[in-house]
Design a protein around this motif. Sequence first.
Motif, short mmCIF file in Angstrom:
data_model
loop_
_atom_site.label_atom_id
_atom_site.label_comp_id
_atom_site.label_asym_id
_atom_site.label_seq_id
_atom_site.Cartn_x
_atom_site.Cartn_y
_atom_site.Cartn_z
N MET A 252 -9.21 11.88 23.26
CA MET A 252 -10.45 12.41 23.84
C MET A 252 -10.46 11.97 25.31
N ASN A 253 -10.59 12.92 26.23
CA ASN A 253 -10.55 12.52 27.64
C ASN A 253 -11.88 11.89 28.08
N GLY A 254 -11.90 11.36 29.28
CA GLY A 254 -13.07 10.66 29.79
C GLY A 254 -14.32 11.53 29.90
N ILE A 255 -14.16 12.81 30.21
CA ILE A 255 -15.30 13.72 30.29
C ILE A 255 -15.87 13.96 28.89
N GLU A 256 -14.99 14.17 27.92
CA GLU A 256 -15.46 14.37 26.54
C GLU A 256 -16.18 13.12 26.03
N LEU A 257 -15.64 11.94 26.35
CA LEU A 257 -16.30 10.69 25.97
C LEU A 257 -17.67 10.58 26.64
N PHE A 258 -17.73 10.87 27.93
CA PHE A 258 -19.00 10.84 28.66
C PHE A 258 -20.02 11.75 27.98
N ASP A 259 -19.60 12.96 27.64
CA ASP A 259 -20.51 13.91 26.99
C ASP A 259 -21.02 13.37 25.65
#
Length: 138
Positions: free
Chosen positions: A74-81
Motif C-alpha cells: 500500500m503506497n503512502g497516499i493510500e495509507l494517508f487516505d
Amino acid sequence: MSHKREEQLPEERAGAKTILIVEDDDGIGAFLVQAISQETPHRVLLVHDAFQALKAVRSIRPGLLILDYQLPGMNGIELFDQLQTMGDLAAIPTILVSARLPEQEIRQRRIVGLSKPLELDELLETIERLLGGETPSR
C-alpha cells in the motif's frame, strides 16, 4: 519478529510529540530516527509498512506522520487516505517523502511533500513548523 523501533529521549521535554515514520528502507529509516531523535525533543516510532502503521495508530496517537510514498502493499497516499477515515487521525499533519512525488495527489490532500534524497535542515524545519515548535538550533 516485529520491525518496530522506538527511540525516546532520556527526559521528556515540554511539547514533545510522537512522530510515526513509515519507511521500508532500513538505512533511510535509521537515518530519520537518529536525526529526529538528536535534533528535536520529539519521540520517534519507525515501522516498515502501511499495515504496521495502521496497527500502531491503534495504540499511539502520533502528532506527525512521515510517510514514504513507495511502500510495499500500500503506497503512502493510500495509507494517508485510510488514516483520514479514522476520525481522530484526520487532523494529523503529514509529510510524504519520495524520489518522485505525486504532486497532484499531495496538493489535493494538502500534504507536505519532500523529495528524496532528503535535505536534513529542510526536514527538521518542516517538522518543527508542522508541530508548531521552534526551529532547532544548530
